[in-house]
Structure formats: C-alpha cells, structure tokens
Design an enzyme around this catalytic site. Structure first.
Site, PDB file in Angstrom:
ATOM      1  N   ASN A  99      30.026   5.287  52.952  1.00 24.20           N
ATOM      2  CA  ASN A  99      28.276   4.986  52.843  1.00 24.20           C
ATOM      3  C   ASN A  99      28.283   4.094  51.868  1.00 24.20           C
ATOM      4  O   ASN A  99      29.000   3.543  51.276  1.00 24.20           O
ATOM      5  CB  ASN A  99      27.534   6.572  52.353  1.00 24.20           C
ATOM      6  CG  ASN A  99      28.456   6.910  51.040  1.00 24.20           C
ATOM      7  OD1 ASN A  99      28.300   6.074  49.838  1.00 24.20           O
ATOM      8  ND2 ASN A  99      28.751   8.108  50.968  1.00 24.20           N
ATOM      9  N   GLY A 109      33.382  13.730  55.985  1.00 27.53           N
ATOM     10  CA  GLY A 109      34.081  13.232  57.111  1.00 27.53           C
ATOM     11  C   GLY A 109      35.223  12.034  56.721  1.00 27.53           C
ATOM     12  O   GLY A 109      35.943  12.662  55.714  1.00 27.53           O
ATOM     13  N   VAL A 110      35.315  11.213  57.240  1.00 25.19           N
ATOM     14  CA  VAL A 110      36.205  10.247  57.303  1.00 25.19           C
ATOM     15  C   VAL A 110      36.552   9.679  55.830  1.00 25.19           C
ATOM     16  O   VAL A 110      37.495   9.600  55.028  1.00 25.19           O
ATOM     17  CB  VAL A 110      36.408   9.095  58.136  1.00 25.19           C
ATOM     18  CG1 VAL A 110      37.364   8.035  57.728  1.00 25.19           C
ATOM     19  CG2 VAL A 110      36.748   9.449  59.409  1.00 25.19           C
ATOM     20  N   ASP A 111      35.288   9.333  55.083  1.00 24.54           N
ATOM     21  CA  ASP A 111      35.148   8.968  53.733  1.00 24.54           C
ATOM     22  C   ASP A 111      35.744   9.807  52.793  1.00 24.54           C
ATOM     23  O   ASP A 111      36.592   9.483  51.807  1.00 24.54           O
ATOM     24  CB  ASP A 111      33.499   8.606  53.532  1.00 24.54           C
ATOM     25  CG  ASP A 111      33.323   7.771  52.177  1.00 24.54           C
ATOM     26  OD1 ASP A 111      34.394   7.087  51.689  1.00 24.54           O
ATOM     27  OD2 ASP A 111      32.132   7.969  51.851  1.00 24.54           O
ATOM     28  N   SER A 116      30.469   5.193  62.630  1.00 26.97           N
ATOM     29  CA  SER A 116      29.076   5.726  62.933  1.00 26.97           C
ATOM     30  C   SER A 116      28.982   6.687  64.112  1.00 26.97           C
ATOM     31  O   SER A 116      27.980   7.239  64.507  1.00 26.97           O
ATOM     32  CB  SER A 116      28.184   4.687  63.152  1.00 26.97           C
ATOM     33  OG  SER A 116      28.055   3.855  61.950  1.00 26.97           O
ATOM     34  N   GLY A 169      29.920  10.031  63.854  1.00 23.86           N
ATOM     35  CA  GLY A 169      29.952  11.343  63.305  1.00 23.86           C
ATOM     36  C   GLY A 169      28.581  11.750  63.086  1.00 23.86           C
ATOM     37  O   GLY A 169      27.481  11.383  63.796  1.00 23.86           O
ATOM     38  N   TYR A 223      26.359   9.859  61.513  1.00 19.80           N
ATOM     39  CA  TYR A 223      25.510   8.742  61.613  1.00 19.80           C
ATOM     40  C   TYR A 223      24.698   8.812  63.225  1.00 19.80           C
ATOM     41  O   TYR A 223      23.769   7.947  63.155  1.00 19.80           O
ATOM     42  CB  TYR A 223      26.091   7.567  61.397  1.00 19.80           C
ATOM     43  CG  TYR A 223      26.097   7.157  59.812  1.00 19.80           C
ATOM     44  CD1 TYR A 223      25.860   8.256  58.851  1.00 19.80           C
ATOM     45  CD2 TYR A 223      26.420   5.869  59.255  1.00 19.80           C
ATOM     46  CE1 TYR A 223      25.731   8.169  57.508  1.00 19.80           C
ATOM     47  CE2 TYR A 223      26.368   6.032  57.894  1.00 19.80           C
ATOM     48  CZ  TYR A 223      26.198   6.886  57.024  1.00 19.80           C
ATOM     49  OH  TYR A 223      26.231   6.606  55.790  1.00 19.80           O
TER      50      TYR A 223
END
Length: 174
Positions: free
Chosen positions: A23, A31-33, A121, A123, A125
């Site tokens: 982000n 999520g991935v982040d 993007s 997920g 997003y």
C-alpha cells in the site's frame, strides 16, 4: 527472458527479488504485503519507515516502485509497488501495467537476474484476475522488448490459489 507461473508462497521463493503488492504507506498491511513484512522481519518495516522519512514522505504513488533489502527472506531484494485500487475508482490499466514495468526497471538497476511477482491488485483492490494476468504479460513482454539488455533472465508469477494459477495459464496460452 523466461516466464514461469508457480503456485506457492512468494516469501519462500529463491530469486534475487520479490515484488510486494504494497500500500502507499509502505508500512505493511494484509495479504501479500503482510506476509512479506512478517517473513522479512522487523528490519523491513524499519527500512520502509526510513524511506517515508527521507525520499517518500507522502508515500509511494500508485504505479511506482522502490526497493529495500530482503532481510530475512531468501530473496536479496523486495521491490515494493502500489497497484491501483479498483474499489477506490482507480481503473486505469496503464497504472496496473506500470506496477510491473517499473518493478522490472528497478530490478534491472539492481542487477537482478530473477524476480517473482504476485498478482498485483487482484486481491482486495478488486481487479479481475484475468485482466491482471493480461496486463502483467503485456507489461513484462513490453519491458523485455524495450530493454533487452536488462539482465533479467527469469520472471515468476507466484500465485497463492490454484484458480489464480489456472487463470494466468489460460491467459498465457491465449
């Protein structure tokens, strides 16, 4: 440039760099982040805070990319990119393509030979998985054609679910 589609955990990939679907704050998330921040350890958050305190006080803009060390990850580098959030009205496919091409540009500058991408993007997003796959392949192909001397030999799309893997495979096969 070889392209592979892999089902698995991007934080476990033995590549030179992994791409974080970050982000704009760069301070972690879900999520991935969140998975990348947990696997890399607290040093990653400290490095991201340093970026925010120096070169990116307003955060990382959508479609841009920036690198930090990988710290406790097998990958030497984490390349952070902010995908467009369709839920917030960011519907321009050029912004999504920029996430992939800018990440590759940063990777080439670092001398990366292998890089792993998530489905940026796709997920929370809200972007359609097929559109993400089409855009990703388009951007990677365009980068390979425009910068053949990049030194990047392997691009992996590391996807968490079998459904996402199947979508990427169908798009690739045309």
């Amino acid at each position: 440039m070889r392209i592979e589609i892999v089902q698995g955990d991007i934080t476990a990939r033995d590549v030179d760099a992994i791409v974080n679907a970050a982000n704009s704050s760069l301070l972690g998330g879900g999520g991935v982040d969140g998975a990348i921040h947990r696997a890399a350890g607290p040093e990653l958050l400290a490095a991201c805070r340093e970026l925010r305190n120096t070169t990116l006080p307003g955060g990382l803009p959508v479609g841009h990319a920036v690198a930090t060390p990988g710290f406790r990850l097998p990958a030497r580098w984490v390349i952070h990119t902010v995908g467009p959030n369709r839920q917030a009205g960011e519907t321009d496919p050029a912004l999504l393509a920029s996430c992939f091409s800018e990440s590759l540009r940063v990777a080439a500058a670092l001398g990366v030979r292998s890089i792993a991408f998530p489905a940026v993007s796709a997920g929370v997003y809200g972007w359609d998985a097929r559109q993400v796959a089409e855009t990703a392949f388009y951007a990677v192909g365009g980068f390979a054609a425009d910068v053949p001397e990049s030194g990047i030999e392997l691009v992996e799309f590391v996807l968490f679910s079998p459904e996402m893997v199947e979508t990427f495979r169908r798009v690739r096969e045309g």
